[in-house]
Motif scaffolding. Structure first.
Motif, PDB file in Angstrom:
ATOM      1  N   ALA A 138       0.841  -1.195   0.018  1.00 22.30           N
ATOM      2  CA  ALA A 138      -0.035  -0.096   0.068  1.00 22.30           C
ATOM      3  C   ALA A 138       0.962   1.199  -0.049  1.00 22.30           C
ATOM      4  CB  ALA A 138      -0.971  -0.045   1.247  1.00 22.30           C
ATOM      5  N   GLU A 139       1.878   1.085   0.933  1.00 25.50           N
ATOM      6  CA  GLU A 139       2.716   2.514   0.896  1.00 25.50           C
ATOM      7  C   GLU A 139       3.534   2.738  -0.395  1.00 25.50           C
ATOM      8  OE1 GLU A 139       4.945   1.896   4.337  1.00 25.50           O
ATOM      9  OE2 GLU A 139       3.485   2.697   5.799  1.00 25.50           O
ATOM     10  N   GLY A 140       3.967   1.540  -1.165  1.00 22.80           N
ATOM     11  CA  GLY A 140       4.586   1.624  -2.272  1.00 22.80           C
ATOM     12  C   GLY A 140       3.991   2.055  -3.374  1.00 22.80           C
ATOM     13  N   ARG A 141       2.670   2.514  -3.473  1.00 26.94           N
ATOM     14  CA  ARG A 141       1.834   2.875  -4.548  1.00 26.94           C
ATOM     15  C   ARG A 141       1.787   4.229  -4.656  1.00 26.94           C
ATOM     16  NH1 ARG A 141      -1.341  -0.580  -6.592  1.00 26.94           N
ATOM     17  NH2 ARG A 141      -3.031   0.748  -7.372  1.00 26.94           N
ATOM     18  N   GLY A 142       2.706   4.921  -3.791  1.00 28.13           N
ATOM     19  CA  GLY A 142       2.953   6.526  -3.902  1.00 28.13           C
ATOM     20  C   GLY A 142       1.583   7.431  -4.029  1.00 28.13           C
ATOM     21  N   ARG A 145      -4.638   4.975  -5.701  1.00 26.59           N
ATOM     22  CA  ARG A 145      -5.580   4.417  -5.045  1.00 26.59           C
ATOM     23  C   ARG A 145      -5.532   2.747  -4.782  1.00 26.59           C
ATOM     24  NH1 ARG A 145     -10.818   5.180  -6.070  1.00 26.59           N
ATOM     25  NH2 ARG A 145     -11.515   3.103  -5.211  1.00 26.59           N
ATOM     26  N   LEU A 146      -6.070   2.314  -3.708  1.00 30.42           N
ATOM     27  CA  LEU A 146      -5.659   0.649  -3.595  1.00 30.42           C
ATOM     28  C   LEU A 146      -6.557   0.239  -4.680  1.00 30.42           C
ATOM     29  CD1 LEU A 146      -5.968   0.541   0.375  1.00 30.42           C
ATOM     30  CD2 LEU A 146      -4.017   0.876  -1.291  1.00 30.42           C
ATOM     31  N   LEU A 147      -6.117  -0.910  -5.352  1.00 29.99           N
ATOM     32  CA  LEU A 147      -6.798  -1.857  -5.989  1.00 29.99           C
ATOM     33  C   LEU A 147      -6.516  -3.077  -5.967  1.00 29.99           C
ATOM     34  CD1 LEU A 147      -6.254  -0.009  -9.630  1.00 29.99           C
ATOM     35  CD2 LEU A 147      -8.328   0.189  -8.419  1.00 29.99           C
ATOM     36  N   MET A 148      -7.638  -4.001  -5.896  1.00 26.94           N
ATOM     37  CA  MET A 148      -7.527  -5.377  -5.530  1.00 26.94           C
ATOM     38  C   MET A 148      -6.895  -6.221  -6.528  1.00 26.94           C
ATOM     39  SD  MET A 148      -8.427  -8.815  -5.641  1.00 26.94           S
ATOM     40  CE  MET A 148      -9.977  -8.747  -6.672  1.00 26.94           C
ATOM     41  N   GLU A 149      -7.085  -5.790  -8.047  1.00 27.80           N
ATOM     42  CA  GLU A 149      -6.375  -6.557  -8.921  1.00 27.80           C
ATOM     43  C   GLU A 149      -4.978  -6.606  -8.682  1.00 27.80           C
ATOM     44  OE1 GLU A 149      -5.961  -8.914 -12.142  1.00 27.80           O
ATOM     45  OE2 GLU A 149      -7.951  -8.549 -11.108  1.00 27.80           O
ATOM     46  N   ASP A 150      -4.258  -5.283  -8.385  1.00 24.46           N
ATOM     47  CA  ASP A 150      -2.947  -5.234  -8.244  1.00 24.46           C
ATOM     48  C   ASP A 150      -2.407  -5.888  -6.853  1.00 24.46           C
ATOM     49  OD1 ASP A 150      -3.132  -3.351 -10.485  1.00 24.46           O
ATOM     50  OD2 ASP A 150      -2.831  -1.631  -9.423  1.00 24.46           O
ATOM     51  N   ASP A 317      -8.300 -11.946   1.176  1.00 25.01           N
ATOM     52  CA  ASP A 317      -7.014 -11.384   1.958  1.00 25.01           C
ATOM     53  C   ASP A 317      -7.340  -9.978   1.547  1.00 25.01           C
ATOM     54  OD1 ASP A 317      -4.007 -12.604   2.314  1.00 25.01           O
ATOM     55  OD2 ASP A 317      -5.686 -13.865   2.441  1.00 25.01           O
ATOM     56  N   TYR A 318      -7.754  -9.457   0.357  1.00 22.47           N
ATOM     57  CA  TYR A 318      -7.874  -7.858   0.569  1.00 22.47           C
ATOM     58  C   TYR A 318      -8.819  -7.402   1.427  1.00 22.47           C
ATOM     59  CZ  TYR A 318      -8.222  -3.402  -2.128  1.00 22.47           C
ATOM     60  OH  TYR A 318      -8.164  -2.227  -2.543  1.00 22.47           O
ATOM     61  N   VAL A 319      -9.852  -7.999   1.524  1.00 24.20           N
ATOM     62  CA  VAL A 319     -11.024  -7.658   2.622  1.00 24.20           C
ATOM     63  C   VAL A 319     -10.447  -7.511   4.028  1.00 24.20           C
ATOM     64  CG1 VAL A 319     -12.944  -8.387   3.729  1.00 24.20           C
ATOM     65  CG2 VAL A 319     -12.875  -8.175   1.304  1.00 24.20           C
ATOM     66  N   GLY A 425     -16.192   5.655  -2.090  1.00 28.79           N
ATOM     67  CA  GLY A 425     -15.344   4.932  -3.392  1.00 28.79           C
ATOM     68  C   GLY A 425     -14.088   4.567  -2.798  1.00 28.79           C
ATOM     69  N   ALA A 426     -13.717   4.830  -1.695  1.00 26.38           N
ATOM     70  CA  ALA A 426     -12.403   4.436  -1.294  1.00 26.38           C
ATOM     71  C   ALA A 426     -11.819   3.005  -1.461  1.00 26.38           C
ATOM     72  CB  ALA A 426     -12.203   4.527   0.358  1.00 26.38           C
ATOM     73  N   MET A 427     -12.832   2.277  -1.551  1.00 24.99           N
ATOM     74  CA  MET A 427     -12.610   0.713  -1.838  1.00 24.99           C
ATOM     75  C   MET A 427     -12.738   0.369  -3.260  1.00 24.99           C
ATOM     76  SD  MET A 427     -13.577  -2.471   0.556  1.00 24.99           S
ATOM     77  CE  MET A 427     -13.038  -4.120   0.174  1.00 24.99           C
ATOM     78  N   MET A 428     -14.054   0.884  -3.736  1.00 22.49           N
ATOM     79  CA  MET A 428     -14.373   0.348  -5.027  1.00 22.49           C
ATOM     80  C   MET A 428     -14.994   1.735  -5.815  1.00 22.49           C
ATOM     81  SD  MET A 428     -14.211  -3.104  -4.723  1.00 22.49           S
ATOM     82  CE  MET A 428     -14.998  -3.427  -6.024  1.00 22.49           C
ATOM     83  N   THR A 429     -14.650   1.874  -7.139  1.00 21.99           N
ATOM     84  CA  THR A 429     -14.857   2.995  -7.823  1.00 21.99           C
ATOM     85  C   THR A 429     -16.245   3.216  -8.167  1.00 21.99           C
ATOM     86  OG1 THR A 429     -14.310   1.730  -9.861  1.00 21.99           O
ATOM     87  CG2 THR A 429     -12.608   3.083  -8.777  1.00 21.99           C
TER      88      THR A 429
END
Length: 513
Positions: A138-142, A145-150, A317-319, A425-429
């Motif tokens: 998460a911190e490495g995403r600069g 937004r967080l994306l489950m697919e990534d 795991d993402y949840v 929209g923090a979790m899903m767009t």
């Protein structure tokens, strides 16, 4: 110094929670847990059965205590004469349990009288990715937004799951969603695959049933749903058997129709292992490896295996990590300002209250089993709650209590973030809701329903077709600025019956359709 006593919670029941510990184990059964809220009867039975079966398996290694509250039970368990032994705790799965551990440590739990316990906290188990792994990702995403697919792709790379010899995804794609969205087979009543493996109840289950009946008769507890034979694994051996049967008989058929619904086939090709996995009876990585082995051996197609693996080590795991990442206050998010209370007919699982076949059938299934698969949860129950503007905290609490696999860490992100879009929209767009056309395509409910998915206004109007546009109308300004929703919002301008639709839905409110 004496060896620590390891405290297990009721969802830490597999060998991966105990095999590295030679000392005494402690498990506390508290009737008050079932008295505080109205749980589904099947869930109460499953949890107690699993705990008591584990106690029987562990024998003298386990100190199994039945007590009103945790504090005195834990205090008495760690005492040996004048000595107070240290307590060892694996990271719990809820904020409430973490607060309990903190109270034990500070001596503030009931019965401790200010004398704190010496508590050693261990990292969480039962998930593929550690919290440290998630934090680094998460911190490495600069700031992106967080994306489950990534997250899912990173986890597969780290664990080497479904990769080709060059380290890329097996089959050249990370995601086979497109192949896994087929509607139910035309004219079919079932998928025609073998039913799941079902456990047989034993004397432990008989004892649990007697206790639940007695508690209920005495007015100490009250339950949702109906009592029925236990259908979910309560032991490690049962869970492994259920997993093997799924992989052999059902996984090959899982992918294509994983989003489809047939009234005559409540199980379709789903695994039904979320309940034993959430009790800690199966480790998710062993589940993933078993599915991967089916692909490698040629006994299950890649699209099915990838879809299942994504559910287990991706979404699950993402949840779990989002639950901790967003913090305890996340459960109170209500960005859509949904304030309507959950109506009694829905909360009590009364399928007979509604003419809408999809709602009636789904509520009846939950009443009977405490379970339906992810599409009825999301696109029938959750979607209807979202369209009606029911308070997301009430919806979350209901899902938590009504489903055998529902735990706080599961339901808070799933309902607040995904189902009810209450986090803005923090979790899903975009919000997960639809009109009747989706349900007509992906389920066979509409064929036996007196309401018409093509009709928005009138006595035979589909509540989803009307509710979808009513929802967009109420939130036109917000979703008009959302790239994934702007096209749908513009569709409001093409509805000549919009004023009548809005008036109809405002009159209906939360009354059953």
């Amino acid at each position: 110094m004496s060896a620590p006593v390891r405290l297990l919670f009721g969802d830490q029941l597999g060998p991966h929670f105990t095999d590295d510990h030679d000392g005494e184990l402690l498990l506390v059964e508290s009737k008050q847990v079932f008295a505080r809220k109205r749980w589904h009867r099947a869930k109460a039975h499953l949890v107690l059965s699993a705990m008591r079966h584990r106690a029987r398996e562990l024998g003298d290694r386990l100190d199994y205590r039945q007590a009103p509250t945790y504090g005195p039970a834990v205090r008495d368990a760690v005492r040996r004469g004048a000595e107070q032994r240290p307590l060892q705790v694996l990271h719990p799965t809820t904020y409430a349990a973490v607060r309990l551990v903190e109270r034990l440590e500070a001596g503030e739990a009931a019965g401790l009288d200010g004398r704190g316990l010496d508590v050693e906290r261990l990292d969480a188990r039962g998930y593929v990715n550690s919290r440290a792994d998630f934090t680094r990702w998460a911190e490495g995403r600069g700031g992106r937004r967080l994306l489950m697919e990534d997250f899912y792709r990173e986890a597969r790379r780290r664990e080497g799951v479904l990769l080709d010899d060059g380290g890329g995804p097996a089959g050249g794609k990370w995601n086979f969603d497109h192949e896994n969205r087929e509607p139910p087979p035309k004219g079919a009543v079932t998928l025609g695959v073998p039913e799941p493996w079902w456990p047989e109840e034993d004397e432990v289950d008989a004892e649990v049933r007697r206790d639940l009946d007695a508690w209920e008769a005495a007015g100490e507890v009250s339950f949702l749903g109906r009592d029925a034979p236990r259908i979910f694994p309560a032991t490690r051996e049962e869970a492994l058997t259920a997993l093997e049967h799924f992989v052999a008989d059902r996984l090959p058929h899982f992918g294509a129709h994983e989003d489809a619904v047939l009234e005559g086939d409540p199980w379709m090709a789903h695994s039904l292992i979320s309940a034993p996995m959430n009790l800690g009876l199966l480790d998710p990585l062993e589940v993933v490896r078993r599915a991967e082995a089916a692909y490698v051996s040629g006994s299950a197609p890649l699209a099915s295996v990838e879809g299942f693996v994504r559910q287990v080590m991706g979404w699950r795991d993402y949840v779990w990590h989002c639950y901790w990442h967003f913090g305890d206050d996340y459960r109170h998010r209500n960005e859509l300002d949904a304030r309507e209370p959950l109506p009694r007919w829905f909360a009590e699982l009364d399928g007979s209250a509604t003419r809408a076949r999809c709602l009636a059938h789904t509520l009846d299934q939950v009443a009977e089993h405490g379970w339906v698969h992810h599409i009825p949860r999301l696109m029938v129950l959750g979607s209807y709650a979202l369209q009606r503007g029911w308070h997301p905290e009430e919806v979350t609490d209901w899902f938590h209590r009504a489903f055998v696999d529902g735990y706080d860490w599961v339901m808070v992100p799933n309902v607040v973030g995904m189902s009810q879009h209450a986090d803005g929209g923090a979790m899903m767009t975009k919000p997960y809701t639809s009109g009747g056309a989706y349900l007509s395509t992906m389920t066979d409910h509409c064929g036996s329903c007196e309401l018409d998915p093509k009709v928005r206004v009138g006595d035979d109007a589909c509540p989803f077709s009307a509710g979808y546009w009513w929802f967009l109308h109420r939130h036109r300004e917000r979703f008009g600025a959302n790239n994934r929703m702007v096209r749908a919002v513009r569709g409001l301008d093409r509805l000549k019956d919009l004023p009548d639709l809005v008036a109809q839905e405002e009159r209906r409110g939360s009354s059953p359709p």
